[in-house]
Design a protein around this motif. Sequence first.
Motif, PDB file in Angstrom:
ATOM      1  N   UNK A   1       0.846  -1.181   0.000  1.00 57.66           N
ATOM      2  CA  UNK A   1       0.000   0.000   0.000  1.00 57.66           C
ATOM      3  C   UNK A   1       0.885   1.235   0.000  1.00 57.66           C
ATOM      4  N   UNK A   2       0.584   2.182  -0.841  1.00 60.35           N
ATOM      5  CA  UNK A   2       1.380   3.400  -0.929  1.00 60.35           C
ATOM      6  C   UNK A   2       1.431   4.119   0.412  1.00 60.35           C
ATOM      7  N   UNK A   3       2.580   4.710   0.718  1.00 59.93           N
ATOM      8  CA  UNK A   3       2.715   5.489   1.945  1.00 59.93           C
ATOM      9  C   UNK A   3       1.781   6.692   1.950  1.00 59.93           C
ATOM     10  N   UNK A   4       1.285   7.053   0.756  1.00 59.45           N
ATOM     11  CA  UNK A   4       0.369   8.193   0.665  1.00 59.45           C
ATOM     12  C   UNK A   4      -1.061   7.827   1.038  1.00 59.45           C
ATOM     13  N   UNK A   5      -1.332   6.534   1.173  1.00 61.01           N
ATOM     14  CA  UNK A   5      -2.675   6.074   1.532  1.00 61.01           C
ATOM     15  C   UNK A   5      -2.703   5.819   3.037  1.00 61.01           C
ATOM     16  N   UNK A   6      -3.440   6.647   3.753  1.00 63.79           N
ATOM     17  CA  UNK A   6      -3.489   6.571   5.209  1.00 63.79           C
ATOM     18  C   UNK A   6      -4.909   6.273   5.658  1.00 63.79           C
ATOM     19  N   UNK A   7      -5.060   5.334   6.611  1.00 56.64           N
ATOM     20  CA  UNK A   7      -6.386   4.991   7.121  1.00 56.64           C
ATOM     21  C   UNK A   7      -6.992   6.194   7.836  1.00 56.64           C
ATOM     22  N   UNK A   8      -8.234   6.526   7.462  1.00 54.85           N
ATOM     23  CA  UNK A   8      -8.917   7.687   8.052  1.00 54.85           C
ATOM     24  C   UNK A   8      -9.899   7.219   9.119  1.00 54.85           C
ATOM     25  N   UNK A   9      -9.655   7.586  10.354  1.00 52.51           N
ATOM     26  CA  UNK A   9     -10.552   7.231  11.444  1.00 52.51           C
ATOM     27  C   UNK A   9     -11.741   8.191  11.465  1.00 52.51           C
ATOM     28  N   UNK A  10     -12.945   7.614  11.518  1.00 55.40           N
ATOM     29  CA  UNK A  10     -14.158   8.423  11.483  1.00 55.40           C
ATOM     30  C   UNK A  10     -14.684   8.681  12.885  1.00 55.40           C
ATOM     31  N   UNK A  11     -15.471   9.737  13.025  1.00 53.24           N
ATOM     32  CA  UNK A  11     -16.030  10.097  14.325  1.00 53.24           C
ATOM     33  C   UNK A  11     -17.077   9.083  14.766  1.00 53.24           C
ATOM     34  N   UNK A  12     -17.945   8.678  13.834  1.00 56.89           N
ATOM     35  CA  UNK A  12     -18.958   7.665  14.131  1.00 56.89           C
ATOM     36  C   UNK A  12     -18.284   6.299  14.097  1.00 56.89           C
ATOM     37  N   UNK A  13     -18.373   5.569  15.190  1.00 56.16           N
ATOM     38  CA  UNK A  13     -17.670   4.297  15.301  1.00 56.16           C
ATOM     39  C   UNK A  13     -18.569   3.115  14.967  1.00 56.16           C
ATOM     40  N   UNK A  14     -17.935   1.964  14.830  1.00 54.05           N
ATOM     41  CA  UNK A  14     -18.661   0.705  14.621  1.00 54.05           C
ATOM     42  C   UNK A  14     -19.643   0.474  15.767  1.00 54.05           C
ATOM     43  N   UNK A  15     -19.200   0.704  16.986  1.00 53.37           N
ATOM     44  CA  UNK A  15     -20.063   0.468  18.138  1.00 53.37           C
ATOM     45  C   UNK A  15     -21.248   1.421  18.150  1.00 53.37           C
ATOM     46  N   UNK A  16     -21.043   2.650  17.686  1.00 56.81           N
ATOM     47  CA  UNK A  16     -22.167   3.597  17.574  1.00 56.81           C
ATOM     48  C   UNK A  16     -23.248   3.038  16.652  1.00 56.81           C
ATOM     49  N   UNK A  17     -22.839   2.468  15.551  1.00 55.93           N
ATOM     50  CA  UNK A  17     -23.788   1.927  14.569  1.00 55.93           C
ATOM     51  C   UNK A  17     -24.488   0.684  15.119  1.00 55.93           C
ATOM     52  N   UNK A  18     -23.737  -0.123  15.862  1.00 55.97           N
ATOM     53  CA  UNK A  18     -24.322  -1.315  16.482  1.00 55.97           C
ATOM     54  C   UNK A  18     -25.404  -0.914  17.487  1.00 55.97           C
ATOM     55  N   UNK A  19     -25.107   0.064  18.305  1.00 55.79           N
ATOM     56  CA  UNK A  19     -26.074   0.517  19.305  1.00 55.79           C
ATOM     57  C   UNK A  19     -27.321   1.092  18.646  1.00 55.79           C
ATOM     58  N   UNK A  20     -27.143   1.813  17.554  1.00 54.43           N
ATOM     59  CA  UNK A  20     -28.279   2.399  16.848  1.00 54.43           C
ATOM     60  C   UNK A  20     -29.200   1.317  16.296  1.00 54.43           C
ATOM     61  N   UNK A  21     -28.618   0.261  15.738  1.00 48.27           N
ATOM     62  CA  UNK A  21     -29.413  -0.793  15.104  1.00 48.27           C
ATOM     63  C   UNK A  21     -29.877  -1.862  16.086  1.00 48.27           C
ATOM     64  N   UNK A  22     -29.281  -1.911  17.259  1.00 48.84           N
ATOM     65  CA  UNK A  22     -29.679  -2.880  18.293  1.00 48.84           C
ATOM     66  C   UNK A  22     -29.683  -4.316  17.781  1.00 48.84           C
ATOM     67  N   UNK A  23     -28.573  -4.683  17.149  1.00 46.57           N
ATOM     68  CA  UNK A  23     -28.386  -6.049  16.670  1.00 46.57           C
ATOM     69  C   UNK A  23     -26.893  -6.303  16.577  1.00 46.57           C
TER      70      UNK A  23
END
Length: 218
Positions: free
Chosen positions: A13-35
């Motif tokens: 993977x190019x050094x110019x490609x950096x993983x972008x962490x988002x404000x809304x997390x996986x756990x936030x989405x899990x809690x919203x969907x309740x599953x």
Amino acid sequence: MGTPYERKQNESVSDDVVWHNTTVTHQDRVQLKQQKPVVLWFTGLSGSGKSTVANAVESKLLSLGKHSYLLDGDNVRHGLNKDLGFSDSDRVENIRRIGEVAKLFVDSGTIVLTAFISPFITDREQARALFEDGQFLEVFVDTPLEVCEARDPKGLYKKARAGEIKHFTGIDSAYEAPISPEVHVLTAGKSIEECALDVVSQLSELGYLSLGGDDGAL
């Protein structure tokens, strides 16, 4: 040169490609969907009923108010994977891409169903390796070859027997059945409704339809 999957793994993977962490997390989405998000990886021979059962399962999940999405093998080949054929190497790449897409759906908190022949154990294990423990359930739609061939809903077996289709799973390309699937659906003598109810019931028993408490009437 190796398969597309092997070539991809060897690419840096190019050094110019950096993983972008988002404000809304996986756990936030899990809690919203309740599953509990999970991929239900339906595998089986052509004509086994994978897509039909998966479709019926998703309908049941919808009736229970669950958030899901069905990735069907034929549908995906109309877009994302339309550049792939049916050679062994293309089948590997087909499954690799689907695994990555399914991973995104699981990250969104969704129950994702995939209906693909995915004939090789190693490919299904590579897909499983993308997920955290408990996020991947192999669903074996177990239908004997002779039954699938008798159904032949698309006339593909007839063409394969006549030599008009090459690399057809179960005829001149191998199908490696799951050894220890989390969900085993024996379709012989069962209706689609019964098969779907069986899958959803097992999901409920395993605790995927809620974050605790009652999973709802099935």
